[in-house]
Design an enzyme around this catalytic site. Structure first.
Site, PDB file in Angstrom:
ATOM      1  N   HIS A   1      99.416  37.330  41.831  1.00 52.31           N
ATOM      2  CA  HIS A   1      98.424  38.657  42.234  1.00 52.31           C
ATOM      3  C   HIS A   1      98.517  39.695  41.310  1.00 52.31           C
ATOM      4  O   HIS A   1      99.294  39.936  40.258  1.00 52.31           O
ATOM      5  CB  HIS A   1      98.882  39.280  43.576  1.00 52.31           C
ATOM      6  CG  HIS A   1     100.222  39.821  43.459  1.00 52.31           C
ATOM      7  ND1 HIS A   1     100.365  41.324  43.025  1.00 52.31           N
ATOM      8  CD2 HIS A   1     101.662  39.417  43.865  1.00 52.31           C
ATOM      9  CE1 HIS A   1     101.776  41.515  43.410  1.00 52.31           C
ATOM     10  NE2 HIS A   1     102.345  40.561  43.625  1.00 52.31           N
TER      11      HIS A   1
ATOM     12  N   GLU B   1      98.037  41.205  47.791  1.00 54.29           N
ATOM     13  CA  GLU B   1      99.370  40.993  48.170  1.00 54.29           C
ATOM     14  C   GLU B   1     100.141  42.081  48.228  1.00 54.29           C
ATOM     15  O   GLU B   1     100.987  41.808  49.456  1.00 54.29           O
ATOM     16  CB  GLU B   1      99.905  40.170  46.738  1.00 54.29           C
ATOM     17  CG  GLU B   1     101.197  39.306  47.189  1.00 54.29           C
ATOM     18  CD  GLU B   1     102.511  40.336  47.102  1.00 54.29           C
ATOM     19  OE1 GLU B   1     103.460  39.895  47.500  1.00 54.29           O
ATOM     20  OE2 GLU B   1     102.355  41.201  46.700  1.00 54.29           O
ATOM     21  N   GLU B   2     100.130  43.131  47.696  1.00 54.57           N
ATOM     22  CA  GLU B   2     101.065  44.414  48.144  1.00 54.57           C
ATOM     23  C   GLU B   2     100.849  44.870  49.417  1.00 54.57           C
ATOM     24  O   GLU B   2     101.510  45.576  49.920  1.00 54.57           O
ATOM     25  CB  GLU B   2     100.903  45.394  46.880  1.00 54.57           C
ATOM     26  CG  GLU B   2     101.147  44.747  45.540  1.00 54.57           C
ATOM     27  CD  GLU B   2     102.806  44.719  45.383  1.00 54.57           C
ATOM     28  OE1 GLU B   2     103.621  44.845  46.202  1.00 54.57           O
ATOM     29  OE2 GLU B   2     103.313  44.392  44.335  1.00 54.57           O
TER      30      GLU B   2
ATOM     31  N   ASP C   1     105.501  42.995  38.594  1.00 49.82           N
ATOM     32  CA  ASP C   1     105.225  42.620  39.722  1.00 49.82           C
ATOM     33  C   ASP C   1     103.587  42.671  40.113  1.00 49.82           C
ATOM     34  O   ASP C   1     103.561  43.901  40.464  1.00 49.82           O
ATOM     35  CB  ASP C   1     106.078  43.091  40.984  1.00 49.82           C
ATOM     36  CG  ASP C   1     105.673  42.552  42.281  1.00 49.82           C
ATOM     37  OD1 ASP C   1     105.041  41.740  42.482  1.00 49.82           O
ATOM     38  OD2 ASP C   1     106.350  43.220  43.097  1.00 49.82           O
TER      39      ASP C   1
ATOM     40  N   HIS D   1     109.563  47.182  42.213  1.00 49.69           N
ATOM     41  CA  HIS D   1     108.678  48.369  42.887  1.00 49.69           C
ATOM     42  C   HIS D   1     109.085  49.843  42.124  1.00 49.69           C
ATOM     43  O   HIS D   1     108.783  50.682  42.614  1.00 49.69           O
ATOM     44  CB  HIS D   1     108.971  48.484  44.370  1.00 49.69           C
ATOM     45  CG  HIS D   1     108.127  47.505  44.883  1.00 49.69           C
ATOM     46  ND1 HIS D   1     107.736  47.389  46.294  1.00 49.69           N
ATOM     47  CD2 HIS D   1     107.287  46.364  44.647  1.00 49.69           C
ATOM     48  CE1 HIS D   1     107.025  46.449  46.810  1.00 49.69           C
ATOM     49  NE2 HIS D   1     106.718  45.817  45.596  1.00 49.69           N
TER      50      HIS D   1
ATOM     51  N   ASP E   1     105.536  34.576  41.287  1.00 51.75           N
ATOM     52  CA  ASP E   1     105.630  36.074  41.526  1.00 51.75           C
ATOM     53  C   ASP E   1     106.957  36.301  40.661  1.00 51.75           C
ATOM     54  O   ASP E   1     107.437  35.874  40.013  1.00 51.75           O
ATOM     55  CB  ASP E   1     105.766  36.250  43.187  1.00 51.75           C
ATOM     56  CG  ASP E   1     105.209  37.860  43.381  1.00 51.75           C
ATOM     57  OD1 ASP E   1     105.474  38.722  42.884  1.00 51.75           O
ATOM     58  OD2 ASP E   1     104.426  37.988  44.147  1.00 51.75           O
TER      59      ASP E   1
END
Length: 340
Positions: free
Chosen positions: A65, A216-217, A182, A317, A237
């Site tokens: 993603h 995706e998030e 990510d 994150h 991922d």
């Protein structure tokens, strides 16, 4: 594989702001790269990118993603400061004092910084005790604004996207540091795989699709646009690095289970066997707080096998870190899994 191409693609993707819902430019970059390599990619209705790499039989979809965490303006305060609401799992603690860009829907791009409200330690006696949330922080615009009307006069409104600087650095020792590894790191790896296949006329073991998703998030990235003939989905991922896990930033992580439950046993076993066959350094781990695109596909009713791999990434994150060796090991695993 061509590591220079992989890293240049990573840098290019990271330079494109693309929080969930604001991903067209990232998708356009992918379409441009895949087209230049000689493929025929297409944009899905949701805004993702889909591409067949060729091959015959037992169709496999490799997913990554390119949407990221970010923010959106929720309130313009009377003093001209801005409150944001997070997109995905963005945390205020990880964004304090970070520079950002505000994309006005119709009047251009403005810069600012997310700060604690009353951010001067020489003025705020409870600076250290204040809990950092998106209610106690605010975007300070780099414009001479003193009121909500001043901000609105610039064309800035609620619903405008707020994007944070990635601060990308690749060190001489091989560490890759940036926000949003990510999952743009994996997207760059899938581009490198596509280039390897085309440049060296590699034979595929089976039919291979690439699917770059863009939601995706926020949980529904791969809930659609799965080809009808797909038998297996693998999400490429980030691999988790942290307490209780065995993976490092220099390895490829193979996930056996995450918050959504176990991954397909046969697929996970085959991934381990592929890593072993080429000497790729790998770890098998259980992720305690994680969900992936392929799980969104399963929840949408697709009858497929599923798996999850990724280069080890620390501080997910937040300001994330991986290593070139982790990229190399992930590419080795992908090569062994899909190419003769």
């Amino acid at each position: 594989m061509n590591m220079d191409y992989c890293l240049s693609g990573l840098k290019a993707l990271l330079s494109i702001d693309s929080p969930s819902g604001f991903t067209d430019k990232a998708a356009d970059y992918l379409i441009g790269e895949l087209t230049a390599l000689g493929y025929a990619p297409e944009k899905t209705r949701k805004g993702g990118v889909f591409c067949c790499l060729g091959g015959e039989g037992s169709p496999l979809v490799l997913m990554a993603h390119v949407d990221t965490l970010g923010g959106m303006i929720s309130t313009i305060k009377p003093n001209g400061r801005i409150t944001i609401t997070p997109i995905g799992g963005l945390r205020a603690e990880n964004c304090e004092a970070e520079n950002c860009r505000i994309y006005s829907r119709f009047s251009g791009v403005y810069s600012g910084t997310l700060q604690l409200c009353n951010a001067s330690i020489h003025v705020n006696g409870s600076y250290g005790e204040k809990l950092r949330t998106f209610e106690t922080t605010e975007v300070v615009l780099d414009e001479p604004v003193k009121s909500a009307d001043d901000v609105r006069a610039l064309g800035i409104k609620a619903g405008d996207f707020v994007c944070f600087d990635p601060r990308t650095v690749i060190t001489e020792s091989g560490y890759i540091k940036s926000r949003f590894l990510d999952d743009k790191l994996s997207a760059a790896m899938l581009l490198a795989l596509a280039k390897e296949i085309k440049d060296n006329n590699r034979t595929l073991k089976r039919k291979i699709y690439l699917h770059f998703t863009v939601y995706e998030e926020v949980g529904h990235g791969a809930s659609a646009s799965v080809p009808n003939d797909a038998e297996e989905l693998i999400s490429v991922d980030m691999g988790c690095v942290g307490d209780g896990l065995t993976c490092t930033e220099r390895e490829v992580s193979i996930c056996a289970k995450d918050s959504g439950g176990p991954y397909n046993y046969a697929v996970t076993t085959a991934l381990v066997e592929a890593a072993k066959s080429v000497g790729a350094k790998y770890a098998v781990d259980v992720y305690p707080h994680y969900g992936s695109d392929v799980e969104a596909s399963l929840r949408s009713g697709w009858d497929v096998r599923h798996g999850l791999i990724g280069a080890g990434v620390y501080a997910s994150h937040g300001y994330e870190r991986s290593h070139i060796e982790g990229v190399e090991n992930t590419l080795k695993l992908l090569e062994a899994y899909v190419l003769d």
